[in-house]
Write an enzyme that holds these catalytic residues in place. Structure first.
Site, PDB file in Angstrom:
ATOM      1  N   LYS A  47      55.539  22.728  22.545  1.00  0.00           N
ATOM      2  CA  LYS A  47      54.991  21.411  22.222  1.00  0.00           C
ATOM      3  C   LYS A  47      55.054  21.236  20.710  1.00  0.00           C
ATOM      4  O   LYS A  47      54.843  22.210  19.963  1.00  0.00           O
ATOM      5  CB  LYS A  47      53.539  21.378  22.717  1.00  0.00           C
ATOM      6  CG  LYS A  47      52.826  20.040  22.665  1.00  0.00           C
ATOM      7  CD  LYS A  47      51.413  20.190  23.255  1.00  0.00           C
ATOM      8  CE  LYS A  47      50.655  18.885  23.317  1.00  0.00           C
ATOM      9  NZ  LYS A  47      49.310  19.035  23.911  1.00  0.00           N
ATOM     10  N   SER A  86      48.419  15.471  27.352  1.00  0.00           N
ATOM     11  CA  SER A  86      49.320  15.143  26.271  1.00  0.00           C
ATOM     12  C   SER A  86      50.597  15.980  26.258  1.00  0.00           C
ATOM     13  O   SER A  86      51.581  15.571  25.660  1.00  0.00           O
ATOM     14  CB  SER A  86      48.600  15.327  24.934  1.00  0.00           C
ATOM     15  OG  SER A  86      48.220  16.677  24.760  1.00  0.00           O
ATOM     16  N   SER A 112      45.209  18.641  28.929  1.00  0.00           N
ATOM     17  CA  SER A 112      46.575  18.341  28.470  1.00  0.00           C
ATOM     18  C   SER A 112      47.652  19.288  28.959  1.00  0.00           C
ATOM     19  O   SER A 112      48.837  19.012  28.753  1.00  0.00           O
ATOM     20  CB  SER A 112      46.616  18.286  26.942  1.00  0.00           C
ATOM     21  OG  SER A 112      46.082  17.072  26.487  1.00  0.00           O
TER      22      SER A 112
END
Lengths: 97, 470
Positions: free
Chosen positions: B73, B148, B172
């Site tokens: 990420k 996310s 997330s």
């Protein structure tokens, strides 16, 4: 019930050091009020006798030796993302009149 | 179709010289190029990845993850590409050091090939809050992948690499795993170092792992877990490690969370969860109805504490030390306010403002302290529940992946996507989403939760559950 006025939003923006456009002030006054209204459901919860939680795993005051450790980074490497430097120092705008 | 062998097998073949790291890296990079339409990736670290692969092939190949490509990420500091957290304010940021967990993975021979998209600063549940673009769900391009960590989840769903890293502050990792049909693991708070990860809510932030199977995730977790002098909240790893022995579901007491099965749960998700729970029961697990009465308050607690911590953590983006800096301001104060106006997206501003409000004088007790105290109530109720049962089970999300744009104009509706995941972060316990079914072509995940520090036990039962669910 919390209803944020335009002035409230502008005051918060000032505390948070963010400029907002006029449209954003209106938008945030609506949206933030709705969010605060939602979280206000906590106001009726009985929490008598309960302590507050800051840290969930119970660690307190994690100590280490106060010694300099060399991670091998050159100062210029650590400063490479700084917008403005002068002699390995950060250069910022004028602060006082 | 399975593109990659199990991670342990890939690494074993690289160690034995049967597979070359350079080929694995090229295979991953080629699949990233081929899948560009899904917009899962912000940037590749191709040049550095190729160099590292050559080093592995030249003899540095004895690691437990030798030659295994992975995707991080874009809120992990990694060499070889910018670290932007999908935000305009960090555009161009060139990490001067790497995240501890990235260093640990690299020390075992893993190779980061790309940085994945996210909601900017990990604020969101769909990747629609990315300052750059929205990632598409690999099962239906008109839907979100969740967030996310939507880019990381999609990367694993599309098998761009055998595993990916995310973060999990309020769901997330688990929520996008559920939306994309992969395994998503959120550890006990503190089990993995957050050093070198862009901070969001520091009392909640954890490192998430995405993989295709729980066994793959175990190996990655085993490499990353444990104390780090650069993150003083880290806890000791389990001496037995996180590669688990085969476990039976027989006799395991699993509590079905009543509050998550009630109103608000979509019928198609309920059906999948009930079928999955029935399969666990058939395999010998004892399913017990469990209530944590304060769970419906968890989202309100979260949306006070998280923005409060966000407003504090994002105060460092002032345009003076790194990131975007407004150059035409007349003085320092205007440099701050204009930098933050231009550099932050809507959701970051929204959370900073909420956080500033609940922390401000006159409101601190009514909002922030009250939320911290209700947090204690949740922790106590979880402790009570874990006296009756070994694990908790329930849905991850109230719905399957929603349409792009469906919640975009209503921030509160978007926050509700986290309603079944935030409590795990508030309590600090580990949780996992494993695929348990498909409804109308869209994946549904099952959430399993264990007490703090029972990560090994949770992974073991997740392997057993995965076996009966697929």
């Amino acid at each position: 019930m919390a209803k944020l006025t335009r002035d409230d939003v502008l005051h918060l923006a000032q505390l948070a050091r963010i400029s907002l456009s006029d449209d954003e002030v209106d938008e945030f006054s609506e949206e933030l009020s709705a969010i605060l209204q939602y979280v206000e459901q906590l106001s009726n919860v009985d929490v008598s006798g309960l302590q507050l939680t800051n840290q969930v795993t119970g660690l307190t005051n994690v100590m280490r030796e106060d010694v300099v450790k060399d991670y091998g980074y050159a100062p210029q490497e650590l400063l490479k993302n700084v917008p403005k430097t002068k002699d390995s120092q950060l250069r910022v705008k004028r602060m006082i009149g | 179709m399975t593109v990659w062998d199990p991670i342990a097998d890939i690494a074993a073949k690289v160690r034995q010289g049967e597979l070359k790291a350079v080929d694995l890296v090229e295979k991953s990079l080629a699949s990233i190029t081929k899948a560009e339409e899904y917009k899962a990736i912000i940037a590749t670290t191709a040049e550095r990845a190729r160099k590292r692969a050559q080093q592995v092939d030249a003899g540095d190949n004895q690691g437990r993850l030798a030659g295994v490509p992975f995707i991080a990420k874009d809120n992990f500091l990694v060499f070889g590409a910018e670290t932007t957290a999908a935000s305009n304010i960090l555009k161009g940021f060139d990490a001067p050091y790497q995240s501890t967990v990235i260093n640990r993975l690299e020390a075992e021979g893993a190779i980061c090939v790309a940085k994945a998209n996210l909601d900017a600063f990990a604020h969101g549940a769909s990747t629609e809050n990315s300052d750059f673009f929205t990632t598409l769900n690999s099962h239906d391009k008109t839907r979100v992948p969740g967030g996310s960590s939507g880019g990381s989840a999609t990367s694993v769903a599309l098998e761009l690499a055998p595993f990916a890293l995310g973060t999990d502050t309020g769901g997330s990792t688990r929520q996008p795993a559920s939306f994309t049909g992969v395994v998503g693991y959120k550890p006990t708070y503190g089990l993995m170092s957050r050093s070198g990860i862009v901070a969001m809510g520091s009392s909640l932030d954890t490192v998430g792992t995405f993989a295709r199977t729980v066994e793959d995730a175990e190996l990655v977790i085993d490499v990353m877990a444990g104390t780090d002098e650069l993150d003083s909240t880290t806890i000791e790893r389990d001496p037995a490690g996180y590669i688990t022995d085969p476990t039976d579901l027989k006799g395991k007491r699993i509590g079905l969370i009543r509050e998550y099965m009630g109103e608000g749960l979509a019928d198609n998700v309920r059906e999948q969860i009930e079928q999955a729970v029935a399969k666990l029961r058939e395999a010998g697990a004892e399913i017990i109805d469990v209530s944590l009465p304060s769970l419906p308050l968890a989202l309100a607690v979260y949306y006070i504490l998280c923005p409060a911590e966000v407003s504090s953590n994002l105060s460092r983006y002032d345009g003076q030390r790194y990131g975007f800096s407004c150059s035409d301001a007349k003085d320092l104060s205007e440099s701050y306010t204009r930098t933050r106006e231009i550099g932050f997206g809507k959701e970051a501003k929204r959370r900073i403002m909420i956080g500033t409000y609940v922390l401000s004088s006159g409101y601190y007790d009514a909002y922030y302290k009250k939320a911290q105290t209700v947090r204690t109530k949740l922790i106590n109720e979880a402790a009570e529940a874990f006296k009756q049962v070994d694990f908790l089970v329930g849905p991850v999300t109230p719905t399957v992946a929603f349409k792009i744009g469906e919640n975009a104009s209503n921030p509160l509706a978007m926050y509700l996507a986290d309603v079944m995941t935030v409590a795990v972060n508030l309590i600090g316990v580990p949780g996992i989403s494993i695929p348990c079914g498909v409804s109308g072509g869209l994946p549904v995940g099952l959430q399993l939760i264990a007490p703090q520090r029972a990560d090994r036990e949770l992974l073991a039962i997740a392997v057993a559950a995965e076996r009966v669910l697929t």
